[in-house]
Design an enzyme around this catalytic site. Structure first.
Site, mmCIF file in Angstrom:
data_model
loop_
_atom_site.group_PDB
_atom_site.id
_atom_site.type_symbol
_atom_site.label_atom_id
_atom_site.label_comp_id
_atom_site.label_asym_id
_atom_site.label_seq_id
_atom_site.Cartn_x
_atom_site.Cartn_y
_atom_site.Cartn_z
ATOM 1 N N GLU A 243 0.812 -1.217 0.000
ATOM 2 C CA GLU A 243 0.000 0.000 0.000
ATOM 3 C C GLU A 243 0.848 1.270 0.000
ATOM 4 O O GLU A 243 0.341 2.358 -0.278
ATOM 5 C CB GLU A 243 -0.907 0.024 1.241
ATOM 6 C CG GLU A 243 -1.980 -1.054 1.268
ATOM 7 C CD GLU A 243 -3.113 -0.798 0.301
ATOM 8 O OE1 GLU A 243 -3.098 0.244 -0.381
ATOM 9 O OE2 GLU A 243 -4.007 -1.653 0.203
ATOM 10 N N GLU B 168 6.996 -21.776 8.027
ATOM 11 C CA GLU B 168 7.167 -20.914 9.198
ATOM 12 C C GLU B 168 8.149 -21.487 10.209
ATOM 13 O O GLU B 168 8.617 -20.788 11.095
ATOM 14 C CB GLU B 168 5.829 -20.664 9.875
ATOM 15 C CG GLU B 168 5.279 -21.837 10.673
ATOM 16 C CD GLU B 168 4.026 -21.462 11.456
ATOM 17 O OE1 GLU B 168 3.990 -21.784 12.659
ATOM 18 O OE2 GLU B 168 3.113 -20.867 10.870
#
Length: 311
Positions: free
Chosen positions: A94, A125
């Site tokens: 963004e 992960e």
């Protein structure tokens, strides 16, 4: 040879985490009317801002460190797995349209790579080495900041990213939703937004995810304010890449200057559509090239450039 995980130890560890706690009072939530479940969930969400508020001094200190390094050319890099990683990538993506930043200045890395944005690659992960390799690919410098994001605060990828970044001399931030987390301990700036047990046991995309999103909003937005990417609360570095943003650009110039439409159009034409430059030509009474020079001398800070224009 790959070692077999000790699931008993891992289960015991998870049971100590607030984010994984079971809430017996919600054990029959599936039998409630839909509206009642919605009310319960909404009530849970209202507790998140207060948990964030408790960490504001630590968040502010991290932002000052990030802004200092970014002013020297450093980058803001988010690292996480699963939901936490996706939120980091979202916040990074963004920044170019909102603040006209180069896409390389704010970066999100997620365990498992871009595919993990839309497909669960949960095993990724568990690798500290993968985090180190992902950061090495970015060629870290001491001016960079790495923000490890993990609801549990124990995710090996996030902890490994912070540990590796710190070894490279980068500034590090650890954002988690459990107190006394390994992630916060590993970082220069530990931020622990303790939102409590989730509505659905262990579903940390809920309150924990909301808390992480709020903090990431602050890290990027306030850093950009500190870097002169705004004028007051106006996004003067917005990139006008579509019709909506072109209309927004004109509105921002109008709000900042009070100038009539014709003058705004002339200013934007003279500055190749750059909002900040257009505002400076109007308020500072200078031409397009002079506006560009003053902003460069002021490191992009419009208020400082305006002061130079009036000298």
């Amino acid at each position: 040879m790959t070692s077999t995980p000790n699931y008993g130890d891992l289960r015991a560890e998870l049971e100590t985490l607030t984010t994984e706690a079971f809430r017996p009072e919600l054990s029959e939530i599936d039998r409630l009317p839909t509206l009642e479940i919605a009310r319960l969930m909404n009530g849970e969400d209202t507790t998140v801002p207060a948990a964030v508020a408790a960490q504001l001094p630590l968040i502010a200190a991290a932002i000052d460190g990030i802004a200092e390094r970014m002013s020297r050319g450093g980058r803001l890099i988010y690292a996480g797995a699963g939901t936490a990683g996706r939120l980091g990538v979202l916040d990074a993506s963004e920044c170019p349209p909102t603040f006209n930043t180069d896409p390389s200045r704010v970066v999100g890395v997620i365990a498992g790579g871009p595919t993990a944005m839309v497909t669960s690659i949960e095993g990724a992960e568990d690798s500290r080495d993968l985090a180190a390799a992902d950061l090495d690919a970015l060629a870290l410098t001491s001016d960079d900041t790495v923000v490890g994001v993990s609801a549990s605060g124990r995710t090996p990828y996030a902890v490994g990213a912070v540990e590796h970044a710190r070894e490279q001399g980068a500034l590090t931030v650890g954002l988690s939703c459990n107190a006394h987390s390994a992630l916060a301990s590993a970082a220069d700036h530990g931020i622990e937004v303790v939102v409590g047990p989730e509505l659905l046991t262990g579903s940390t995309r809920l309150k924990s995810g909301t808390a992480q999103k709020l903090v990431l909003n602050m890290l990027s937005t306030i850093t950009m304010i500190r870097l002169g990417k705004t004028y007051g609360n106006l996004m003067v570095d917005v990139r006008a890449s579509n019709e909506k943003l072109r209309a927004r650009s004109r509105r921002i110039v109008a709000l900042a200057t009070g100038a009539p439409d014709e003058e705004i159009e002339r200013a934007l034409t003279a500055t190749d559509g750059e909002v900040k430059n257009a505002i400076l030509t109007i308020l500072g009474g200078v031409d397009g090239p002079t506006a560009a020079r003053l902003l460069e001398e002021s490191e992009g800070h419009l208020r400082a450039a305006l002061a130079k224009a009036s000298d």
